[in-house]
Design an enzyme around this catalytic site. Sequence first.
Site, mmCIF file in Angstrom:
data_model
loop_
_atom_site.group_PDB
_atom_site.id
_atom_site.type_symbol
_atom_site.label_atom_id
_atom_site.label_comp_id
_atom_site.label_asym_id
_atom_site.label_seq_id
_atom_site.Cartn_x
_atom_site.Cartn_y
_atom_site.Cartn_z
ATOM 1 N N HIS A 122 -8.399 7.172 -3.550
ATOM 2 C CA HIS A 122 -6.983 6.803 -3.384
ATOM 3 C C HIS A 122 -6.267 6.729 -4.726
ATOM 4 C CE1 HIS A 122 -7.866 4.194 0.454
ATOM 5 N NE2 HIS A 122 -8.430 5.384 0.500
ATOM 6 N N ARG A 147 -6.108 11.072 -2.212
ATOM 7 C CA ARG A 147 -5.049 10.598 -1.311
ATOM 8 C C ARG A 147 -3.955 9.940 -2.138
ATOM 9 N NH1 ARG A 147 -5.286 5.514 2.839
ATOM 10 N NH2 ARG A 147 -4.493 4.470 0.991
ATOM 11 N N TYR A 159 2.400 -0.249 1.943
ATOM 12 C CA TYR A 159 0.996 -0.049 2.275
ATOM 13 C C TYR A 159 0.345 0.905 1.274
ATOM 14 C CZ TYR A 159 -2.872 2.528 3.995
ATOM 15 O OH TYR A 159 -4.070 3.162 4.065
ATOM 16 N N ASP A 210 -1.536 9.127 3.837
ATOM 17 C CA ASP A 210 -1.747 8.276 5.014
ATOM 18 C C ASP A 210 -0.426 7.622 5.406
ATOM 19 O OD1 ASP A 210 -2.647 6.529 6.936
ATOM 20 O OD2 ASP A 210 -4.254 5.661 5.713
ATOM 21 N N HIS A 212 -0.160 5.676 8.084
ATOM 22 C CA HIS A 212 -0.560 4.384 8.620
ATOM 23 C C HIS A 212 0.222 3.975 9.857
ATOM 24 C CE1 HIS A 212 -3.014 0.787 7.989
ATOM 25 N NE2 HIS A 212 -3.719 1.650 7.304
ATOM 26 N N GLU A 236 -2.351 11.721 7.548
ATOM 27 C CA GLU A 236 -3.195 10.816 8.340
ATOM 28 C C GLU A 236 -2.366 9.830 9.155
ATOM 29 O OE1 GLU A 236 -6.069 8.871 5.874
ATOM 30 O OE2 GLU A 236 -6.264 7.180 7.243
ATOM 31 N N GLU A 262 -9.300 6.174 12.670
ATOM 32 C CA GLU A 262 -10.050 5.068 12.064
ATOM 33 C C GLU A 262 -10.063 3.817 12.928
ATOM 34 O OE1 GLU A 262 -7.871 5.033 8.290
ATOM 35 O OE2 GLU A 262 -7.217 3.010 8.757
ATOM 36 N N ARG A 283 -11.331 10.732 12.247
ATOM 37 C CA ARG A 283 -11.584 9.791 11.158
ATOM 38 C C ARG A 283 -12.336 8.529 11.554
ATOM 39 N NH1 ARG A 283 -10.363 8.955 6.643
ATOM 40 N NH2 ARG A 283 -9.359 6.914 6.661
ATOM 41 N N GLU A 339 -13.992 9.800 3.025
ATOM 42 C CA GLU A 339 -13.240 8.871 2.165
ATOM 43 C C GLU A 339 -14.235 8.010 1.395
ATOM 44 O OE1 GLU A 339 -10.963 6.015 4.391
ATOM 45 O OE2 GLU A 339 -9.597 5.640 2.728
ATOM 46 N N TRP A 402 1.308 -1.674 11.386
ATOM 47 C CA TRP A 402 0.782 -1.659 10.002
ATOM 48 C C TRP A 402 -0.192 -0.527 9.848
ATOM 49 C CZ3 TRP A 402 -4.009 -2.164 7.522
ATOM 50 C CH2 TRP A 402 -3.880 -2.172 6.112
HETATM 51 O O1 KDG Z 1 -9.280 -2.154 7.426
HETATM 52 C C1 KDG Z 1 -8.205 -1.285 7.335
HETATM 53 C C2 KDG Z 1 -8.325 -0.420 6.110
HETATM 54 O O2 KDG Z 1 -9.594 0.122 5.983
HETATM 55 C C3 KDG Z 1 -7.304 0.663 6.197
HETATM 56 O O3 KDG Z 1 -6.072 0.133 5.944
HETATM 57 C C4 KDG Z 1 -7.541 1.729 5.192
HETATM 58 O O4 KDG Z 1 -6.022 3.202 6.313
HETATM 59 C C5 KDG Z 1 -6.975 3.030 5.571
HETATM 60 C C6 KDG Z 1 -7.646 4.182 5.016
HETATM 61 O O5 KDG Z 1 -7.264 5.278 5.382
HETATM 62 O O6 KDG Z 1 -8.567 3.996 4.231
HETATM 63 MG MG MG Z 2 -5.974 5.228 7.033
#
Ligand code: KDG
Ligand code: MG
Length: 402
Positions: A122, A147, A159, A210, A212, A236, A262, A283, A339, A402
């Site tokens: 990241h 990322r 974020y 991302d 999110h 993402e 995720e 993911r 990741e 979020w």
């Molecule tokens: O627990 C949530 C995090 O792992 C998340 O916010 C991280 O979105 C995330 C990512 O892509 O790593």
């Molecule tokens: Mg993510």
Amino acid sequence: MKIVEARVIVCSPGRNFVTLKITTEDGLTGIGDATMNGRELAVASYLSEYVCPLLLGRDAGRIEDMWQYLYKGAYWRGGPVGMTAISAVDTALWDIKAKAAGLPLYQLLGGRSRDGVLVYGHANGNTVEEVLEWVHSYVERGYKAVRVQFGIPGLSSTYGVGSDKLYYEPADRGAFPVENSWSTELYLRSVPAAIGRVRDAFPDLHLLHDVHHRLTPIEAAKLGQRLEELSLFWLEDPVPAELQEGFRIIRSHTTTPIAVGEVLPTIWDLRTLIGEQLIDYVRTSVQRAGGISHLRKIASLAELHHVRTGSHGATDLSPVCMAAALHFDLSVPNFGIQEYMPHTPETDEVFPHSYRYSDGFMHPGEEPGLGVEIDEDAAGCFPYQRAYLPVNRLLDGTMHSW
Ligand code: KDG
Ligand code: MG
């Protein structure tokens, strides 16, 4: 290989982790990651109150039967708490089976499909200049994929942009979650140009971003269109994935590759996304999606539909999950990317491991099993502390994803 002990270890070496440790009558041990960020004790209690007692006396070698027993036997199927608990049991049993065979786990999964596991890190910054600097440092360390997340002019917090860049950690200790603010309008106004500046500076780098879960499908479609010429590796979580049909709108408007999953724990949660080829990368992770056994089924379904893997690997996935993920990544035919965010030195002390990073790729190592252990004395020095992921509100105070 009868199971004689199953214990949950909760520790907080910089952040909270929940680890399941299973011991067999022959003295073999296996571990699994049961961490669910911000809700850790829910899984710890599900495991210690309901699952661990069921494991005693059972054959540690019957991994698939155990998975079915815990999944079907609970009646209450799926969900993040139950699936994280099953993930931990499944991972620990694979660890034991590979140790009993004297082989690194990937050898039991069909052996290597590649020489190393491509990873991304990241680069988070309040300004584009900060992000550029950070991307540069990744490139110097050999990374082929990064990322990028940016502060949004006009918003006080964003974020992915934390204070500690190296050990980025989204959960904060305290009585209540931190409250962030969000404006889709301000985000969409700034982010394409910000990513464009990174692309200009690094024409050959794989770039990821991302969102999110913060947009609507039509907003995401628009963003995907605007990013097309920047050739992202992936965009993402553009929208919350509960409404899988929403991805049809995104897909019909843009060729920007989409990565999702995720927070999705089962193959059934991903069925439409994968089956209709609405995404390019799946993911979900060893820790979330029922361990090695279930993740392999998801990957097989994905392989059938030209979807590749891109497992979640933020810092709330413990080194136990990272080790398991690398064995999975090395063996699975339709691997895409992994990741990887390094853990703090305290976390690495609690979880000594054999996986290593070199020149943009990772390798799980050749130790029998997962190649990771938990040092319980070290873990005991870091007691649990409640922490929450932040929440997110629009500028008028409305709760947002979020
Ligand atoms: O627990 C949530 C995090 O792992 C998340 O916010 C991280 O979105 C995330 C990512 O892509 O790593
Ligand atoms: Mg993510």
